[in-house]
Design a protein around this motif. Structure first.
Motif, PDB file in Angstrom:
ATOM      1  N   ASP A  40      33.893 -31.525   8.274  1.00 32.27           N
ATOM      2  CA  ASP A  40      33.207 -32.608   8.964  1.00 32.27           C
ATOM      3  C   ASP A  40      33.502 -32.640  10.457  1.00 32.27           C
ATOM      4  O   ASP A  40      32.835 -33.323  11.211  1.00 32.27           O
ATOM      5  N   TYR A  41      34.501 -31.897  10.901  1.00 36.41           N
ATOM      6  CA  TYR A  41      34.905 -31.901  12.293  1.00 36.41           C
ATOM      7  C   TYR A  41      33.876 -31.121  13.096  1.00 36.41           C
ATOM      8  O   TYR A  41      33.765 -29.909  12.961  1.00 36.41           O
ATOM      9  N   GLY A  42      33.087 -31.766  13.933  1.00 38.99           N
ATOM     10  CA  GLY A  42      31.994 -31.134  14.653  1.00 38.99           C
ATOM     11  C   GLY A  42      32.466 -30.256  15.794  1.00 38.99           C
ATOM     12  O   GLY A  42      33.558 -30.418  16.326  1.00 38.99           O
ATOM     13  N   LEU A  43      31.615 -29.308  16.219  1.00 42.32           N
ATOM     14  CA  LEU A  43      31.960 -28.414  17.311  1.00 42.32           C
ATOM     15  C   LEU A  43      32.114 -29.152  18.628  1.00 42.32           C
ATOM     16  O   LEU A  43      32.922 -28.791  19.460  1.00 42.32           O
ATOM     17  N   ASP A  44      31.322 -30.197  18.863  1.00 49.97           N
ATOM     18  CA  ASP A  44      31.402 -30.907  20.123  1.00 49.97           C
ATOM     19  C   ASP A  44      32.679 -31.736  20.242  1.00 49.97           C
ATOM     20  O   ASP A  44      32.998 -32.241  21.299  1.00 49.97           O
ATOM     21  N   GLU A  45      33.441 -31.873  19.182  1.00 46.97           N
ATOM     22  CA  GLU A  45      34.700 -32.584  19.227  1.00 46.97           C
ATOM     23  C   GLU A  45      35.880 -31.626  19.204  1.00 46.97           C
ATOM     24  O   GLU A  45      37.016 -32.038  19.253  1.00 46.97           O
ATOM     25  N   TYR A  85      37.783 -27.611  20.105  1.00 43.26           N
ATOM     26  CA  TYR A  85      38.422 -26.951  21.223  1.00 43.26           C
ATOM     27  C   TYR A  85      37.586 -25.794  21.721  1.00 43.26           C
ATOM     28  O   TYR A  85      36.737 -25.267  21.023  1.00 43.26           O
ATOM     29  N   ALA A  86      37.863 -25.383  22.950  1.00 37.05           N
ATOM     30  CA  ALA A  86      37.279 -24.186  23.530  1.00 37.05           C
ATOM     31  C   ALA A  86      38.337 -23.091  23.482  1.00 37.05           C
ATOM     32  O   ALA A  86      39.527 -23.380  23.538  1.00 37.05           O
ATOM     33  N   VAL A  87      37.911 -21.852  23.383  1.00 36.35           N
ATOM     34  CA  VAL A  87      38.842 -20.731  23.360  1.00 36.35           C
ATOM     35  C   VAL A  87      38.678 -19.958  24.669  1.00 36.35           C
ATOM     36  O   VAL A  87      37.563 -19.589  25.052  1.00 36.35           O
ATOM     37  N   LEU A  88      39.793 -19.735  25.349  1.00 30.13           N
ATOM     38  CA  LEU A  88      39.813 -18.961  26.591  1.00 30.13           C
ATOM     39  C   LEU A  88      40.658 -17.717  26.353  1.00 30.13           C
ATOM     40  O   LEU A  88      41.824 -17.819  25.954  1.00 30.13           O
ATOM     41  N   PHE A  97      43.943 -18.952  24.495  1.00 31.17           N
ATOM     42  CA  PHE A  97      44.341 -20.348  24.498  1.00 31.17           C
ATOM     43  C   PHE A  97      43.269 -21.195  23.829  1.00 31.17           C
ATOM     44  O   PHE A  97      42.077 -20.984  24.052  1.00 31.17           O
ATOM     45  N   ASN A  98      43.684 -22.154  23.025  1.00 29.76           N
ATOM     46  CA  ASN A  98      42.798 -23.187  22.501  1.00 29.76           C
ATOM     47  C   ASN A  98      42.969 -24.383  23.424  1.00 29.76           C
ATOM     48  O   ASN A  98      44.045 -24.975  23.479  1.00 29.76           O
ATOM     49  N   LEU A  99      41.917 -24.727  24.140  1.00 30.98           N
ATOM     50  CA  LEU A  99      41.994 -25.785  25.139  1.00 30.98           C
ATOM     51  C   LEU A  99      40.933 -26.840  24.879  1.00 30.98           C
ATOM     52  O   LEU A  99      39.877 -26.542  24.313  1.00 30.98           O
ATOM     53  N   PRO A 100      41.186 -28.060  25.329  1.00 30.11           N
ATOM     54  CA  PRO A 100      40.130 -29.060  25.215  1.00 30.11           C
ATOM     55  C   PRO A 100      38.971 -28.682  26.145  1.00 30.11           C
ATOM     56  O   PRO A 100      39.189 -28.059  27.180  1.00 30.11           O
ATOM     57  N   GLN A 141      38.149 -22.361  39.094  1.00 30.81           N
ATOM     58  CA  GLN A 141      37.844 -23.414  38.133  1.00 30.81           C
ATOM     59  C   GLN A 141      36.844 -22.871  37.123  1.00 30.81           C
ATOM     60  O   GLN A 141      35.799 -22.347  37.494  1.00 30.81           O
ATOM     61  N   LEU A 142      37.216 -22.994  35.858  1.00 31.47           N
ATOM     62  CA  LEU A 142      36.359 -22.551  34.761  1.00 31.47           C
ATOM     63  C   LEU A 142      35.943 -23.764  33.951  1.00 31.47           C
ATOM     64  O   LEU A 142      36.766 -24.649  33.699  1.00 31.47           O
ATOM     65  N   THR A 143      34.692 -23.788  33.538  1.00 33.63           N
ATOM     66  CA  THR A 143      34.202 -24.867  32.689  1.00 33.63           C
ATOM     67  C   THR A 143      34.127 -24.341  31.259  1.00 33.63           C
ATOM     68  O   THR A 143      33.411 -23.380  30.980  1.00 33.63           O
ATOM     69  N   LEU A 144      34.892 -24.966  30.372  1.00 34.68           N
ATOM     70  CA  LEU A 144      34.956 -24.547  28.979  1.00 34.68           C
ATOM     71  C   LEU A 144      34.182 -25.521  28.105  1.00 34.68           C
ATOM     72  O   LEU A 144      34.263 -26.733  28.304  1.00 34.68           O
ATOM     73  N   SER A 145      33.456 -24.985  27.133  1.00 31.81           N
ATOM     74  CA  SER A 145      32.677 -25.807  26.202  1.00 31.81           C
ATOM     75  C   SER A 145      33.271 -25.712  24.805  1.00 31.81           C
ATOM     76  O   SER A 145      33.765 -24.651  24.398  1.00 31.81           O
ATOM     77  N   ALA A 146      33.205 -26.796  24.082  1.00 33.87           N
ATOM     78  CA  ALA A 146      33.751 -26.841  22.717  1.00 33.87           C
ATOM     79  C   ALA A 146      33.025 -25.844  21.832  1.00 33.87           C
ATOM     80  O   ALA A 146      31.798 -25.705  21.891  1.00 33.87           O
ATOM     81  N   GLY A 147      33.784 -25.114  21.027  1.00 35.97           N
ATOM     82  CA  GLY A 147      33.221 -24.154  20.093  1.00 35.97           C
ATOM     83  C   GLY A 147      32.785 -22.841  20.706  1.00 35.97           C
ATOM     84  O   GLY A 147      32.235 -21.989  20.027  1.00 35.97           O
ATOM     85  N   VAL A 148      33.054 -22.639  22.004  1.00 35.65           N
ATOM     86  CA  VAL A 148      32.632 -21.430  22.700  1.00 35.65           C
ATOM     87  C   VAL A 148      33.862 -20.607  23.069  1.00 35.65           C
ATOM     88  O   VAL A 148      34.862 -21.149  23.536  1.00 35.65           O
ATOM     89  N   ILE A 149      33.781 -19.297  22.866  1.00 33.06           N
ATOM     90  CA  ILE A 149      34.848 -18.387  23.260  1.00 33.06           C
ATOM     91  C   ILE A 149      34.483 -17.809  24.625  1.00 33.06           C
ATOM     92  O   ILE A 149      33.467 -17.130  24.767  1.00 33.06           O
ATOM     93  N   SER A 150      35.307 -18.082  25.634  1.00 37.31           N
ATOM     94  CA  SER A 150      35.090 -17.579  26.993  1.00 37.31           C
ATOM     95  C   SER A 150      36.072 -16.441  27.244  1.00 37.31           C
ATOM     96  O   SER A 150      37.276 -16.625  27.127  1.00 37.31           O
TER      97      SER A 150
END
Length: 130
Positions: free
Chosen positions: A26-31, A33-36, A71-74, A101-110
């Motif tokens: 139930d934990y949605g992608l928009d809530e 972490y982002a992976v860097l 890294f798993n980051l918010p 400065q990098l912009t990280l999105s939830a559920g996305v691997i950068s």
């Protein structure tokens, strides 16, 4: 009595495992972490020194040739700074003060690679893995 207790305990354990699995699903992608992922390729940087990776001005990793860190980051904006670290011969005369400065999105691997420029070390986007 003993024969009834063991199946009852097993059923209770199975039910608790199912509840945890449902909560995780139930934990949605928009809530989440982002992976860097930041890697130091063998031929991209010509120094034998380790490169220190600073996230939000805190040393979080030391990368030698061929190594990477993940890294798993918010989600949101993160400041990344790179500088040589190590013993006396590897200490830079002047640390690189500017970070990227990098912009990280939830559920996305950068994925990024370390590159060397005239202004110091810089992160460049790495090609996606198929």
């Amino acid at each position: 009595m003993r024969r009834l207790a063991i199946p009852l305990i097993c059923s209770a354990l199975a039910a608790s495992c199912l509840t945890s699995a449902v909560q995780a699903a139930d934990y949605g992608l928009d809530e989440g972490y982002a992976v860097l992922i930041i890697s130091r390729e063998r031929l991209q940087v010509s120094t034998q020194c380790e490169i220190g990776l600073y996230l939000q001005d805190e040393l979080t990793a030391r990368l030698d040739q061929g190594q990477s860190a993940s890294f798993n980051l918010p989600p949101g904006v993160v400041t990344v700074r790179l500088a040589t670290v190590g013993n006396k011969t590897c200490q830079p005369g002047i640390n690189q003060l500017d970070g990227q400065q990098l912009t990280l999105s939830a559920g996305v691997i950068s994925r990024y690679r370390i590159s060397q420029t005239n202004a110091g070390y810089k992160l460049i986007p790495a090609p996606p893995i198929n």
